[in-house]
Design an enzyme around this catalytic site. Structure first.
Site, PDB file in Angstrom:
ATOM      1  N   LYS A 122      44.870  51.157  43.092  1.00 61.26           N
ATOM      2  CA  LYS A 122      44.391  52.499  44.167  1.00 61.26           C
ATOM      3  C   LYS A 122      45.099  52.175  45.200  1.00 61.26           C
ATOM      4  O   LYS A 122      45.291  53.295  46.248  1.00 61.26           O
ATOM      5  CB  LYS A 122      43.005  52.694  43.988  1.00 61.26           C
ATOM      6  CG  LYS A 122      42.310  52.882  42.674  1.00 61.26           C
ATOM      7  CD  LYS A 122      41.037  52.926  42.595  1.00 61.26           C
ATOM      8  CE  LYS A 122      39.821  51.849  43.486  1.00 61.26           C
ATOM      9  NZ  LYS A 122      40.326  51.157  42.447  1.00 61.26           N
ATOM     10  N   ARG A 132      31.260  54.794  44.547  1.00 62.79           N
ATOM     11  CA  ARG A 132      31.085  53.872  43.393  1.00 62.79           C
ATOM     12  C   ARG A 132      31.004  54.066  42.474  1.00 62.79           C
ATOM     13  O   ARG A 132      30.882  53.178  41.543  1.00 62.79           O
ATOM     14  CB  ARG A 132      30.504  52.242  44.337  1.00 62.79           C
ATOM     15  CG  ARG A 132      32.151  51.978  45.190  1.00 62.79           C
ATOM     16  CD  ARG A 132      32.299  50.201  45.949  1.00 62.79           C
ATOM     17  NE  ARG A 132      33.223  49.880  46.391  1.00 62.79           N
ATOM     18  CZ  ARG A 132      34.558  49.512  45.905  1.00 62.79           C
ATOM     19  NH1 ARG A 132      34.325  49.358  44.332  1.00 62.79           N
ATOM     20  NH2 ARG A 132      34.951  48.737  46.587  1.00 62.79           N
ATOM     21  N   ARG A 139      48.636  36.244  39.880  1.00 63.33           N
ATOM     22  CA  ARG A 139      48.998  36.333  41.095  1.00 63.33           C
ATOM     23  C   ARG A 139      48.833  34.998  41.660  1.00 63.33           C
ATOM     24  O   ARG A 139      47.962  34.641  41.129  1.00 63.33           O
ATOM     25  CB  ARG A 139      48.515  37.809  41.589  1.00 63.33           C
ATOM     26  CG  ARG A 139      47.766  38.946  41.667  1.00 63.33           C
ATOM     27  CD  ARG A 139      47.849  40.072  42.907  1.00 63.33           C
ATOM     28  NE  ARG A 139      46.654  40.090  42.721  1.00 63.33           N
ATOM     29  CZ  ARG A 139      46.015  40.389  43.723  1.00 63.33           C
ATOM     30  NH1 ARG A 139      46.333  41.587  44.010  1.00 63.33           N
ATOM     31  NH2 ARG A 139      44.458  40.385  43.431  1.00 63.33           N
ATOM     32  N   ARG A 188      43.680  32.335  43.600  1.00 67.84           N
ATOM     33  CA  ARG A 188      42.892  32.411  44.113  1.00 67.84           C
ATOM     34  C   ARG A 188      41.496  32.412  42.938  1.00 67.84           C
ATOM     35  O   ARG A 188      41.943  33.296  41.892  1.00 67.84           O
ATOM     36  CB  ARG A 188      42.577  33.391  45.395  1.00 67.84           C
ATOM     37  CG  ARG A 188      43.623  33.518  46.598  1.00 67.84           C
ATOM     38  CD  ARG A 188      43.641  34.519  47.526  1.00 67.84           C
ATOM     39  NE  ARG A 188      42.571  35.481  45.837  1.00 67.84           N
ATOM     40  CZ  ARG A 188      42.950  37.046  47.420  1.00 67.84           C
ATOM     41  NH1 ARG A 188      43.333  37.414  48.343  1.00 67.84           N
ATOM     42  NH2 ARG A 188      42.304  37.902  46.499  1.00 67.84           N
ATOM     43  N   ARG A 244      34.360  41.164  37.332  1.00 70.43           N
ATOM     44  CA  ARG A 244      34.741  42.691  37.725  1.00 70.43           C
ATOM     45  C   ARG A 244      34.915  43.808  36.692  1.00 70.43           C
ATOM     46  O   ARG A 244      34.608  44.992  37.334  1.00 70.43           O
ATOM     47  CB  ARG A 244      35.436  42.580  39.118  1.00 70.43           C
ATOM     48  CG  ARG A 244      35.742  41.263  40.136  1.00 70.43           C
ATOM     49  CD  ARG A 244      36.685  40.834  40.366  1.00 70.43           C
ATOM     50  NE  ARG A 244      37.912  42.404  41.507  1.00 70.43           N
ATOM     51  CZ  ARG A 244      39.208  42.247  41.628  1.00 70.43           C
ATOM     52  NH1 ARG A 244      39.658  41.163  41.592  1.00 70.43           N
ATOM     53  NH2 ARG A 244      38.802  43.088  42.155  1.00 70.43           N
TER      54      ARG A 244
END
Length: 216
Positions: A13, A88, A127, A160, A171
């Site tokens: 996004k 949201r 990542r 992370r 999430r």
């Protein structure tokens, strides 16, 4: 054009918002940017928000909504804007509709970036962040020459906590419970357009611009 961008974490996004806003010549308004600005400038709303952020708590909707309200009233947003990260949930969407009604305008279109959960987990869990310079690499899409070592500064790479599969899954769970109902909310208003957000960034941008063309 007044546009809302929705999609799961990892859908791209932020990246697409930049390109689409530039194409539309409209300001990109994200809650992250609003928090950084208000906290950085020490505005009354920023001071309030910082209290919650420093305590590790979620900033109440009321503060976020007031930041958005102030931003939408600024001159550069009068003729159009792109909202990224707000609303949201459905209650925020209802408040946004009322807020815009007071300004005599309404949302023109809601663009949904559609990505399957498995692809989101693949994108985000790959990542790796450099402990030295902070650059983010990807084990599949942007690998380093030597595994675990940064090409830029030879720093050590690490994953992370919020890039770990179990964290991403949580999430996504929150997204499906709280944010995904926005799809039905805006679909019922006849404002929803969905595009496939997989593949090269440029291809996704082209799809987005094509999907938005009828609303320009």
């Amino acid at each position: 054009m007044r546009l809302v961008l929705v999609g799961p974490p990892g859908a791209g996004k932020g990246t697409q918002a930049e390109f689409i806003a530039a194409h539309l010549a409209a300001p990109k308004i994200s809650t992250g940017d609003l928090f950084r600005f208000n906290v950085g400038q020490g505005t009354p709303l920023g001071v309030e928000a910082k209290k919650y952020m420093d305590a590790g708590q979620l900033v109440p909707d009321e503060i976020t909504i007031n930041m958005v309200r102030q931003r939408l009233a600024e001159p550069d947003a009068v003729d159009g804007f792109l909202l990224d990260g707000f609303p949201r949930n459905v209650p925020q969407a209802e408040v946004l509709d009322d807020m815009l009604k007071e300004l005599g305008v309404k949302i023109d279109v809601v663009l949904e970036l559609v990505v399957e959960d498995d692809e989101v987990i693949r994108r985000l869990s790959g990542r790796r962040t450099c402990r030295g310079c902070g650059k983010i690499w990807h084990v599949e899409f942007d690998p380093t020459t030597v595994e675990g070592v940064c090409d830029r500064c030879d720093g050590q790479l690490f994953q992370r906590d919020d890039d770990k599969p179990e964290t991403i899954a949580k999430r996504l769970e929150v997204y499906h419970e709280q944010t995904e109902p926005l799809v039905d909310f805006y679909s019922a208003q006849g404002k929803l357009v969905g595009i496939d957000a997989t593949g090269p960034v440029e291809d996704v941008t082209d799809r987005a611009i094509d999907a938005l063309a009828p609303f320009e």
